[in-house]
Design a protein around this motif. Sequence first.
Motif, mmCIF file in Angstrom:
data_model
loop_
_atom_site.group_PDB
_atom_site.id
_atom_site.type_symbol
_atom_site.label_atom_id
_atom_site.label_comp_id
_atom_site.label_asym_id
_atom_site.label_seq_id
_atom_site.Cartn_x
_atom_site.Cartn_y
_atom_site.Cartn_z
ATOM 1 N N GLU A 189 0.836 -1.197 0.000
ATOM 2 C CA GLU A 189 0.000 0.000 0.000
ATOM 3 C C GLU A 189 0.877 1.256 0.000
ATOM 4 O OE1 GLU A 189 1.128 -1.074 4.070
ATOM 5 O OE2 GLU A 189 0.067 -2.242 2.581
ATOM 6 N N PRO A 190 0.341 2.365 -0.506
ATOM 7 C CA PRO A 190 1.104 3.618 -0.511
ATOM 8 C C PRO A 190 1.374 4.090 0.921
ATOM 9 C CG PRO A 190 -0.896 3.807 -1.856
ATOM 10 C CD PRO A 190 -0.975 2.514 -1.123
ATOM 11 N N LEU A 191 2.461 4.840 1.080
ATOM 12 C CA LEU A 191 2.764 5.462 2.371
ATOM 13 C C LEU A 191 2.261 6.896 2.339
ATOM 14 C CD1 LEU A 191 6.413 4.292 3.144
ATOM 15 C CD2 LEU A 191 4.293 3.512 4.185
ATOM 16 N N ARG A 206 7.869 17.752 0.586
ATOM 17 C CA ARG A 206 8.901 18.492 -0.151
ATOM 18 C C ARG A 206 10.066 17.557 -0.501
ATOM 19 N NH1 ARG A 206 10.718 22.493 3.451
ATOM 20 N NH2 ARG A 206 8.596 23.255 3.395
ATOM 21 N N LEU A 207 10.494 16.738 0.452
ATOM 22 C CA LEU A 207 11.579 15.794 0.187
ATOM 23 C C LEU A 207 11.168 14.755 -0.843
ATOM 24 C CD1 LEU A 207 12.909 15.210 3.812
ATOM 25 C CD2 LEU A 207 14.103 16.375 1.948
ATOM 26 N N MET A 208 9.967 14.227 -0.698
ATOM 27 C CA MET A 208 9.496 13.186 -1.603
ATOM 28 C C MET A 208 9.214 13.745 -3.005
ATOM 29 S SD MET A 208 9.635 10.581 0.392
ATOM 30 C CE MET A 208 8.563 9.211 0.022
ATOM 31 N N ALA A 209 8.862 15.017 -3.089
ATOM 32 C CA ALA A 209 8.541 15.631 -4.380
ATOM 33 C C ALA A 209 9.731 15.591 -5.330
ATOM 34 C CB ALA A 209 8.063 17.067 -4.187
ATOM 35 N N GLY A 210 10.938 15.746 -4.813
ATOM 36 C CA GLY A 210 12.115 15.665 -5.676
ATOM 37 C C GLY A 210 12.245 14.298 -6.322
ATOM 38 N N LEU A 211 11.914 13.267 -5.576
ATOM 39 C CA LEU A 211 11.951 11.902 -6.117
ATOM 40 C C LEU A 211 10.810 11.674 -7.106
ATOM 41 C CD1 LEU A 211 12.889 10.208 -2.787
ATOM 42 C CD2 LEU A 211 14.245 10.079 -4.873
ATOM 43 N N ARG A 212 9.662 12.282 -6.840
ATOM 44 C CA ARG A 212 8.539 12.181 -7.782
ATOM 45 C C ARG A 212 8.905 12.902 -9.077
ATOM 46 N NH1 ARG A 212 4.146 15.479 -5.732
ATOM 47 N NH2 ARG A 212 5.499 17.045 -6.639
ATOM 48 N N ASP A 213 9.478 14.096 -8.946
ATOM 49 C CA ASP A 213 9.846 14.868 -10.135
ATOM 50 C C ASP A 213 10.910 14.152 -10.975
ATOM 51 O OD1 ASP A 213 8.044 16.744 -9.202
ATOM 52 O OD2 ASP A 213 9.589 18.124 -8.465
ATOM 53 N N ALA A 214 11.740 13.360 -10.316
ATOM 54 C CA ALA A 214 12.770 12.601 -11.027
ATOM 55 C C ALA A 214 12.209 11.311 -11.626
ATOM 56 C CB ALA A 214 13.929 12.281 -10.074
ATOM 57 N N GLY A 215 10.940 10.994 -11.344
ATOM 58 C CA GLY A 215 10.300 9.813 -11.913
ATOM 59 C C GLY A 215 10.446 8.543 -11.089
ATOM 60 N N PHE A 216 10.918 8.660 -9.851
ATOM 61 C CA PHE A 216 11.118 7.473 -9.022
ATOM 62 C C PHE A 216 9.945 7.176 -8.108
ATOM 63 C CE2 PHE A 216 15.515 9.116 -9.714
ATOM 64 C CZ PHE A 216 15.851 8.179 -10.663
ATOM 65 N N LEU A 217 9.074 8.154 -7.881
ATOM 66 C CA LEU A 217 7.885 7.981 -7.053
ATOM 67 C C LEU A 217 6.668 8.527 -7.767
ATOM 68 C CD1 LEU A 217 9.040 9.248 -3.502
ATOM 69 C CD2 LEU A 217 8.849 6.884 -4.288
ATOM 70 N N THR A 218 5.505 8.032 -7.350
ATOM 71 C CA THR A 218 4.236 8.639 -7.741
ATOM 72 C C THR A 218 3.528 9.026 -6.455
ATOM 73 O OG1 THR A 218 3.074 6.524 -7.749
ATOM 74 C CG2 THR A 218 4.004 7.272 -9.851
ATOM 75 N N SER A 219 2.620 9.958 -6.589
ATOM 76 C CA SER A 219 1.830 10.345 -5.422
ATOM 77 C C SER A 219 0.376 10.480 -5.846
ATOM 78 C CB SER A 219 2.336 11.666 -4.837
ATOM 79 O OG SER A 219 2.204 12.725 -5.762
ATOM 80 N N LYS A 220 -0.491 10.060 -4.936
ATOM 81 C CA LYS A 220 -1.929 10.181 -5.157
ATOM 82 C C LYS A 220 -2.532 10.842 -3.937
ATOM 83 C CE LYS A 220 -2.013 5.966 -7.844
ATOM 84 N NZ LYS A 220 -2.257 4.541 -7.783
ATOM 85 N N LYS A 221 -3.452 11.769 -4.185
ATOM 86 C CA LYS A 221 -4.125 12.462 -3.089
ATOM 87 C C LYS A 221 -5.365 11.694 -2.667
ATOM 88 C CE LYS A 221 -2.638 17.045 -4.539
ATOM 89 N NZ LYS A 221 -3.037 18.393 -4.902
ATOM 90 N N GLY A 222 -5.831 12.022 -1.483
ATOM 91 C CA GLY A 222 -7.112 11.485 -1.024
ATOM 92 C C GLY A 222 -7.008 10.160 -0.315
ATOM 93 N N HIS A 223 -8.199 9.636 0.009
ATOM 94 C CA HIS A 223 -8.296 8.367 0.722
ATOM 95 C C HIS A 223 -7.632 7.257 -0.089
ATOM 96 C CE1 HIS A 223 -9.827 5.454 3.522
ATOM 97 N NE2 HIS A 223 -10.300 4.735 2.510
ATOM 98 N N GLY A 256 -4.587 7.240 -0.843
ATOM 99 C CA GLY A 256 -3.465 7.823 -1.572
ATOM 100 C C GLY A 256 -2.174 7.746 -0.781
ATOM 101 N N GLY A 257 -1.162 8.329 -1.339
ATOM 102 C CA GLY A 257 0.144 8.353 -0.698
ATOM 103 C C GLY A 257 1.237 8.237 -1.729
ATOM 104 N N TRP A 258 2.388 7.831 -1.270
ATOM 105 C CA TRP A 258 3.589 7.734 -2.099
ATOM 106 C C TRP A 258 3.877 6.275 -2.430
ATOM 107 C CZ3 TRP A 258 5.593 12.265 -3.663
ATOM 108 C CH2 TRP A 258 5.269 13.409 -2.927
#
Length: 152
Positions: free
Chosen positions: A22-24, A42-59, A61-63
């Motif tokens: 499950e997402p964190l 903010r820390l995780m966003a750099g990894l998302r921007d580099a294509g290593f993570l995705t993020s989803k909002k809401g119930h 959701g997570g990383w």
Amino acid sequence: MRRDSRLSRILHVLIHMAEHEEPLTSEAVAAFLSTNPVVARRLMAGLRDAGFLTSKKGHGGGWELAAPLEAITLADVFHALGDPAVFAFGPTEDQPDCLVEQAINERLAATLDDARAMLLARFGEITLADINADFESKLKDSPWTGKPEFCG
């Protein structure tokens, strides 16, 4: 001087992500990092921007990891964190007209640049899969038989 442990802490989070289906949430990541969710995002966003993570909002959701562990190196994570300082010491600019200070700064800066380049080259050789294999080996040799939990 306080040591910057962001790289180690984020690597820890990423290895745990690989072990969980499950997402964190940002709150879970923040609790592990002993910070607030805004800083975690903010820390995780750099990894998302580099294509290593995705993020989803809401119930629900997570990383989540967006790339296999084999495709992510320590250097990738380091760069995604904004290329933090590697060394806590360096040249000074207290007396910029002093020829002694200039000579020291030139040698010190060149040496530190060389050391940083060697460190980042080594970071580029180590993948998260390598770290995960080390973890799996420790887990196999451990008397503990449960599922790895997020140890925050």
